[in-house]
Design a protein around this motif. Sequence first.
Motif, PDB file in Angstrom:
ATOM      1  N   LYS A   1       1.025  -1.023   0.169  1.00 29.93           N
ATOM      2  CA  LYS A   1      -0.062   0.051   0.030  1.00 29.93           C
ATOM      3  C   LYS A   1       0.826   1.201   0.164  1.00 29.93           C
TER       4      LYS A   1
ATOM      5  N   ILE B   1      -0.297   4.869  -0.939  1.00 30.88           N
ATOM      6  CA  ILE B   1      -1.801   4.837  -0.286  1.00 30.88           C
ATOM      7  C   ILE B   1      -1.441   4.771   1.132  1.00 30.88           C
TER       8      ILE B   1
ATOM      9  N   ASP C   1      -5.095  -1.267   9.204  1.00 28.80           N
ATOM     10  CA  ASP C   1      -3.825  -1.887   8.921  1.00 28.80           C
ATOM     11  C   ASP C   1      -2.744  -1.743   9.860  1.00 28.80           C
TER      12      ASP C   1
END
Length: 181
Positions: free
Chosen positions: A47, A52, A58
Amino acid sequence: MQYSATHLVVMGVAGSGKSTIAAALSQQLGWACAEADEFHPQSNIDKMTRGIPLQDEDRWPWLQEIQGWMTAHSAAGTSTVLTCSALKQSYRALLSEAKGRVLFIHLDGGAELIGQRMQGREGHFMPPALLPSQLATLEPLTGNELAAGSLRLDISNSPEEIVTAVLAGLTLPAPAELSAC
């Protein structure tokens, strides 16, 4: 209060100098050292590589892995130095649940200086484009965290000056056998 181990969490946004300061502290103190990036699952790295920003869902498993690493070292009577962004107070609260004494060393600086540092770094998966999201997420150390012994230091100082300030500002046990990041 007596602790079986002390954990210094060198925190701040990407590019603030966490790795440099943690390695120097580990060398000076002879404590075990780790980079929080080593605990990220591949999905988080993917990511961030794509630009991102990570979300809380996460980060929680990642932070729990780090906390477990500190607790395991504490159970062995080993103090540690660890790099970790620890951007939110809630993240620091989770890390503080590790066994032993957990102190945060916040490397703080302006976006322009940090951006310049990020531009000059090679081989890191965190692109400079994510700096604004990290700065927006950052919650400075609270008064309670500072009162408990954590420190906030200006990254415009040299690494040597920062390490000296950490060692002078904390009451730490004597160095053990030499270890490094």
